[in-house]
Write a protein that holds these residues in place. Sequence first.
Motif, PDB file in Angstrom:
ATOM      1  N   THR A  72      59.976 -12.945 101.456  1.00 58.20           N
ATOM      2  CA  THR A  72      61.220 -12.197 101.282  1.00 58.20           C
ATOM      3  C   THR A  72      60.944 -10.816 100.690  1.00 58.20           C
ATOM      4  O   THR A  72      61.512  -9.811 101.126  1.00 58.20           O
ATOM      5  CB  THR A  72      62.186 -12.977 100.376  1.00 58.20           C
ATOM      6  OG1 THR A  72      62.500 -14.228 100.991  1.00 58.20           O
ATOM      7  CG2 THR A  72      63.471 -12.193 100.146  1.00 58.20           C
ATOM      8  N   PHE A  73      60.063 -10.755  99.707  1.00 53.93           N
ATOM      9  CA  PHE A  73      59.731  -9.488  99.051  1.00 53.93           C
ATOM     10  C   PHE A  73      59.166  -8.488 100.063  1.00 53.93           C
ATOM     11  O   PHE A  73      59.579  -7.319 100.088  1.00 53.93           O
ATOM     12  CB  PHE A  73      58.718  -9.761  97.945  1.00 53.93           C
ATOM     13  CG  PHE A  73      58.307  -8.554  97.147  1.00 53.93           C
ATOM     14  CD1 PHE A  73      59.042  -8.136  96.048  1.00 53.93           C
ATOM     15  CD2 PHE A  73      57.161  -7.847  97.482  1.00 53.93           C
ATOM     16  CE1 PHE A  73      58.652  -7.040  95.305  1.00 53.93           C
ATOM     17  CE2 PHE A  73      56.767  -6.743  96.738  1.00 53.93           C
ATOM     18  CZ  PHE A  73      57.514  -6.334  95.649  1.00 53.93           C
ATOM     19  N   THR A  74      58.217  -8.920 100.884  1.00 55.93           N
ATOM     20  CA  THR A  74      57.606  -8.000 101.840  1.00 55.93           C
ATOM     21  C   THR A  74      58.571  -7.628 102.955  1.00 55.93           C
ATOM     22  O   THR A  74      58.626  -6.469 103.378  1.00 55.93           O
ATOM     23  CB  THR A  74      56.315  -8.601 102.417  1.00 55.93           C
ATOM     24  OG1 THR A  74      56.572  -9.927 102.888  1.00 55.93           O
ATOM     25  CG2 THR A  74      55.214  -8.640 101.376  1.00 55.93           C
ATOM     26  N   ALA A  75      59.343  -8.594 103.443  1.00 53.66           N
ATOM     27  CA  ALA A  75      60.318  -8.283 104.488  1.00 53.66           C
ATOM     28  C   ALA A  75      61.381  -7.317 103.983  1.00 53.66           C
ATOM     29  O   ALA A  75      61.783  -6.391 104.703  1.00 53.66           O
ATOM     30  CB  ALA A  75      60.969  -9.571 104.998  1.00 53.66           C
ATOM     31  N   TRP A  76      61.825  -7.506 102.747  1.00 51.71           N
ATOM     32  CA  TRP A  76      62.849  -6.609 102.194  1.00 51.71           C
ATOM     33  C   TRP A  76      62.317  -5.186 102.084  1.00 51.71           C
ATOM     34  O   TRP A  76      63.048  -4.215 102.294  1.00 51.71           O
ATOM     35  CB  TRP A  76      63.318  -7.107 100.834  1.00 51.71           C
ATOM     36  CG  TRP A  76      64.658  -6.554 100.454  1.00 51.71           C
ATOM     37  CD1 TRP A  76      64.931  -5.507  99.627  1.00 51.71           C
ATOM     38  CD2 TRP A  76      65.924  -7.020 100.933  1.00 51.71           C
ATOM     39  NE1 TRP A  76      66.290  -5.295  99.545  1.00 51.71           N
ATOM     40  CE2 TRP A  76      66.922  -6.213 100.334  1.00 51.71           C
ATOM     41  CE3 TRP A  76      66.313  -8.050 101.788  1.00 51.71           C
ATOM     42  CZ2 TRP A  76      68.279  -6.401 100.575  1.00 51.71           C
ATOM     43  CZ3 TRP A  76      67.660  -8.239 102.034  1.00 51.71           C
ATOM     44  CH2 TRP A  76      68.621  -7.421 101.436  1.00 51.71           C
ATOM     45  N   ALA A 127      57.152 -12.418 111.043  1.00 50.63           N
ATOM     46  CA  ALA A 127      57.211 -12.882 109.661  1.00 50.63           C
ATOM     47  C   ALA A 127      57.834 -14.270 109.664  1.00 50.63           C
ATOM     48  O   ALA A 127      58.527 -14.671 110.610  1.00 50.63           O
ATOM     49  CB  ALA A 127      58.028 -11.923 108.801  1.00 50.63           C
ATOM     50  N   TYR A 128      57.597 -14.987 108.563  1.00 52.47           N
ATOM     51  CA  TYR A 128      58.144 -16.332 108.393  1.00 52.47           C
ATOM     52  C   TYR A 128      59.141 -16.280 107.247  1.00 52.47           C
ATOM     53  O   TYR A 128      58.764 -16.137 106.080  1.00 52.47           O
ATOM     54  CB  TYR A 128      57.018 -17.334 108.131  1.00 52.47           C
ATOM     55  CG  TYR A 128      56.135 -17.500 109.350  1.00 52.47           C
ATOM     56  CD1 TYR A 128      56.450 -18.439 110.326  1.00 52.47           C
ATOM     57  CD2 TYR A 128      55.027 -16.687 109.547  1.00 52.47           C
ATOM     58  CE1 TYR A 128      55.667 -18.574 111.465  1.00 52.47           C
ATOM     59  CE2 TYR A 128      54.237 -16.808 110.686  1.00 52.47           C
ATOM     60  CZ  TYR A 128      54.567 -17.760 111.638  1.00 52.47           C
ATOM     61  OH  TYR A 128      53.790 -17.870 112.779  1.00 52.47           O
ATOM     62  N   LEU A 129      60.423 -16.358 107.603  1.00 53.46           N
ATOM     63  CA  LEU A 129      61.486 -16.065 106.645  1.00 53.46           C
ATOM     64  C   LEU A 129      62.519 -17.173 106.591  1.00 53.46           C
ATOM     65  O   LEU A 129      62.674 -17.965 107.538  1.00 53.46           O
ATOM     66  CB  LEU A 129      62.186 -14.752 107.031  1.00 53.46           C
ATOM     67  CG  LEU A 129      61.310 -13.501 107.136  1.00 53.46           C
ATOM     68  CD1 LEU A 129      62.145 -12.330 107.619  1.00 53.46           C
ATOM     69  CD2 LEU A 129      60.655 -13.188 105.794  1.00 53.46           C
ATOM     70  N   ASP A 130      63.250 -17.195 105.488  1.00 55.64           N
ATOM     71  CA  ASP A 130      64.397 -18.081 105.345  1.00 55.64           C
ATOM     72  C   ASP A 130      65.401 -17.758 106.450  1.00 55.64           C
ATOM     73  O   ASP A 130      65.776 -16.592 106.626  1.00 55.64           O
ATOM     74  CB  ASP A 130      65.010 -17.844 103.969  1.00 55.64           C
ATOM     75  CG  ASP A 130      66.156 -18.790 103.646  1.00 55.64           C
ATOM     76  OD1 ASP A 130      66.868 -19.226 104.574  1.00 55.64           O
ATOM     77  OD2 ASP A 130      66.349 -19.083 102.450  1.00 55.64           O
ATOM     78  N   SER A 189      66.376  -3.992  93.510  1.00 58.79           N
ATOM     79  CA  SER A 189      65.708  -3.637  92.260  1.00 58.79           C
ATOM     80  C   SER A 189      64.212  -3.936  92.346  1.00 58.79           C
ATOM     81  O   SER A 189      63.379  -3.146  91.880  1.00 58.79           O
ATOM     82  CB  SER A 189      66.322  -4.416  91.094  1.00 58.79           C
ATOM     83  OG  SER A 189      65.575  -4.237  89.911  1.00 58.79           O
ATOM     84  N   ASN A 190      63.855  -5.048  92.953  1.00 59.10           N
ATOM     85  CA  ASN A 190      62.437  -5.375  93.111  1.00 59.10           C
ATOM     86  C   ASN A 190      61.717  -4.306  93.931  1.00 59.10           C
ATOM     87  O   ASN A 190      60.601  -3.891  93.586  1.00 59.10           O
ATOM     88  CB  ASN A 190      62.283  -6.731  93.798  1.00 59.10           C
ATOM     89  CG  ASN A 190      62.715  -7.889  92.924  1.00 59.10           C
ATOM     90  OD1 ASN A 190      62.677  -7.802  91.700  1.00 59.10           O
ATOM     91  ND2 ASN A 190      63.133  -8.978  93.556  1.00 59.10           N
TER      92      ASN A 190
END
Length: 314
Positions: A156-160, A192-195, A303-304
Amino acid sequence: MREDLYEFYGYRVACTVPAEAEAVVGRLFGAPLRDGDASRAAWTPQTVHLSVELTDTDSDPVPPPYFPEHWDTSDVVVLDTASSRAEVTPARWTVRVTLARSDLGNPVVWGRWLVEKAFLVLTLRSGRHYGLHAGALSVDGRAALVTADSGVGKSTFTAWGLFKGADFAGEDAMMRHIDDPEGRFWGYPRCAYLDPALIKGRPELADAPAAPVPAREKSRVEWPARYESRLLPAVRPRALLVLTREHETVRPLDIDAVLGLCRDDFAAGKADPAVLERVEGDLRELLSGMSLLQFGLSTDLDSNFARLAAVLHG
């Protein structure tokens, strides 16, 4: 069948495929390398020879083991989904895929379970390559490797980051070729492998090919053309982030701590002590030139990303 040359995780790949499976290869690798591109990985002496054959079967695909038995010692490593299979011969740098026609439309089978895993096996079995369970982002030309335990939120962090304008080089595995003099880590940025909820919540992914991964709460999504210019095959990182949810601050780490956290990754498949020493020495040298940080995630994804940009440009 014709043979075309591709790049995948930094390897040159000579691929032979029947016409019926050309769409699969296009989705996996993108466009073939042009004549002028073929020398861009001249530091990699290995060319991986990948062949695809088609077969008919009545079996449904099932999730294979993450690694098959004796993957680290067998002359031929077999990745078997019951319907399709790949035979990996590390000493010869060959991958032979026998793909069921019924799996032509299933990217989890030919992507995650067969070809992506085959290249991980080749990397881990090699004395001149190693892998990290990590992704990578670049913000305005400055890149970070991003690693975390499963379930923390690395994907999630990298995709965002990609959604917010960063360049994206992968979210699950990054490969290092020791003979690459530029100190790069090579990823697979095309998917990517995401929720599934994250995918559903992004309008720009509405028409992106996505397939659920059985037994996992993730889907394999292929990035749409709008992101093509921001998908990087490799990065030279200036930072390594270890994500955590134990706090929401950024804390320094020392090299030995990071090596300890990554040891299961870079040591996998390295039974020869001399090979392991060479691999660890290469990674230690690269880490000595990076900012090494434990990066505490908050629930605010924007924010991240802002804190990531500040770390890279502060």
